[in-house]
Design an enzyme around this catalytic site. Structure first.
Site, PDB file in Angstrom:
ATOM      1  N   GLY A  13      82.126  21.555 -49.393  1.00 51.79           N
ATOM      2  CA  GLY A  13      83.374  20.621 -50.003  1.00 51.79           C
ATOM      3  C   GLY A  13      82.738  19.242 -50.127  1.00 51.79           C
ATOM      4  N   ARG A  67      87.860  41.864 -59.055  1.00 55.15           N
ATOM      5  CA  ARG A  67      87.624  39.995 -59.739  1.00 55.15           C
ATOM      6  C   ARG A  67      89.039  39.886 -59.681  1.00 55.15           C
ATOM      7  NH1 ARG A  67      83.025  37.471 -59.521  1.00 55.15           N
ATOM      8  NH2 ARG A  67      81.455  38.990 -59.254  1.00 55.15           N
ATOM      9  N   MET A  92      81.663  29.112 -56.177  1.00 57.73           N
ATOM     10  CA  MET A  92      80.449  29.797 -56.354  1.00 57.73           C
ATOM     11  C   MET A  92      80.520  31.111 -56.502  1.00 57.73           C
ATOM     12  SD  MET A  92      78.808  27.557 -55.708  1.00 57.73           S
ATOM     13  CE  MET A  92      76.213  28.342 -55.972  1.00 57.73           C
ATOM     14  N   ARG A  93      81.955  31.855 -57.212  1.00 62.66           N
ATOM     15  CA  ARG A  93      82.471  32.763 -58.175  1.00 62.66           C
ATOM     16  C   ARG A  93      82.683  33.266 -59.159  1.00 62.66           C
ATOM     17  NH1 ARG A  93      83.016  37.249 -54.350  1.00 62.66           N
ATOM     18  NH2 ARG A  93      83.927  38.251 -56.212  1.00 62.66           N
ATOM     19  N   ASN A 109      84.398  22.467 -63.819  1.00 60.17           N
ATOM     20  CA  ASN A 109      83.508  22.444 -62.543  1.00 60.17           C
ATOM     21  C   ASN A 109      82.487  21.685 -63.122  1.00 60.17           C
ATOM     22  OD1 ASN A 109      82.124  25.025 -61.767  1.00 60.17           O
ATOM     23  ND2 ASN A 109      80.355  24.687 -63.012  1.00 60.17           N
ATOM     24  N   HIS A 111      78.443  21.506 -62.418  1.00 59.12           N
ATOM     25  CA  HIS A 111      76.956  22.335 -62.358  1.00 59.12           C
ATOM     26  C   HIS A 111      75.794  21.494 -61.589  1.00 59.12           C
ATOM     27  CE1 HIS A 111      74.248  25.519 -62.753  1.00 59.12           C
ATOM     28  NE2 HIS A 111      73.935  25.027 -63.853  1.00 59.12           N
ATOM     29  N   ASP A 147      78.978  28.978 -67.200  1.00 58.53           N
ATOM     30  CA  ASP A 147      78.082  26.847 -67.507  1.00 58.53           C
ATOM     31  C   ASP A 147      77.758  26.822 -68.736  1.00 58.53           C
ATOM     32  OD1 ASP A 147      78.020  26.912 -64.506  1.00 58.53           O
ATOM     33  OD2 ASP A 147      75.707  28.140 -64.656  1.00 58.53           O
ATOM     34  N   GLU A 176      76.513  13.336 -58.101  1.00 57.81           N
ATOM     35  CA  GLU A 176      78.111  13.968 -58.676  1.00 57.81           C
ATOM     36  C   GLU A 176      79.327  13.327 -58.045  1.00 57.81           C
ATOM     37  OE1 GLU A 176      77.556  18.153 -57.509  1.00 57.81           O
ATOM     38  OE2 GLU A 176      74.977  18.128 -57.875  1.00 57.81           O
TER      39      GLU A 176
END
Ligand code: GAR
Length: 213
Positions: A13, A67, A92-93, A109, A111, A147, A176
């Site tokens: 995190g 899911r 990460m899912r 998100n 990446h 992505d 980031e």
């Protein structure tokens, strides 16, 4: 009114921490409603609680591959907390189309590569193998395909002779932590938005100069 953010994590995190710091600034156009993990052991959960935030997990394992059922449980917590925008920060899912469509143009998100290059995992290793001279990170709106989605901001860093995945990854991670808060500030305040797949307003462009690295 500050926009309410749900942050989703799977691990340590550090991007979440950057967003928490940004939310603490008096002029921030957003506040953190909830931190959610798919993994009760995610190190970020304790950090969020230490910052006084509500932080919970919905372990995906008992859902045994269903899911959408897992996502419905996440969704219920996010709605209940009043989240309006979701910031995926090392989550990460993969998502089902159901979840993405339930939060239209509302999921961001980060990446660790300059999309559309190096989608997926092990981005720093693959960038080095490809011999790129510039690498970086991207914040984008989430679409059902992994992505993909409108690019809201990118930060570029040089790949230097002698770099390892670790050294390059650390250089990217530092960016980031600059990029994500600035994209979220602009997105939450409406200075940055989308119409369909087109980005309106001011996407965030950052570059770590050679001298900084
Ligand atoms: C970050 O580098 C983020 O870009 C990456 O995971 C790391 C999480 O670190 N995300 C992905 O790879 C998403 N596919 P953090 O938990 O310290 O923020």
């Amino acid at each position: 009114m500050k926009r309410r953010i749900g942050i989703l994590i799977s691990g340590r995190g550090s991007n979440m921490e950057a967003l928490i710091r940004a939310a603490a600034e008096p002029e921030a156009p957003f506040e953190i409603a909830l931190v959610l993990a798919n993994n009760p052991e995610a190190g970020g959960l304790e950090k969020a609680r230490a910052a006084g935030l509500r932080a919970e997990s919905v372990d995906h394992r008992p859902f045994k591959g269903d899911r959408e059922a897992h996502e419905r449980a996440l969704d219920a917590k996010l709605r209940e907390a009043g989240a309006e925008i979701l910031a995926f920060a090392g989550y990460m899912r993969l998502l089902t189309p159901w979840f993405v469509e339930a939060w239209p143009d509302a999921i961001l998100n980060i990446h660790p590569a300059l999309l559309p290059s190096f989608k997926g995992l092990h981005t720093h290793e693959r960038a080095l193998e490809a011999g790129v001279l510039w690498h970086g990170c991207t914040v984008h709106l989430v679409r059902p395909a992994m992505d993909e989605g409108p690019i809201l901001g990118q930060a570029a860093v040089p790949a230097l002779p002698g770099d390892t995945a670790e050294s390059l990854g650390a250089r990217v991670l530092a960016q980031e932590h600059r990029l994500y808060p600035e994209v979220l500030r602009r997105f939450a305040s409406g200075r940055l938005s989308v119409q369909g797949e087109r980005v309106l307003g001011e996407p965030v462009v950052l570059r770590a100069d050679l001298a900084e690295s």
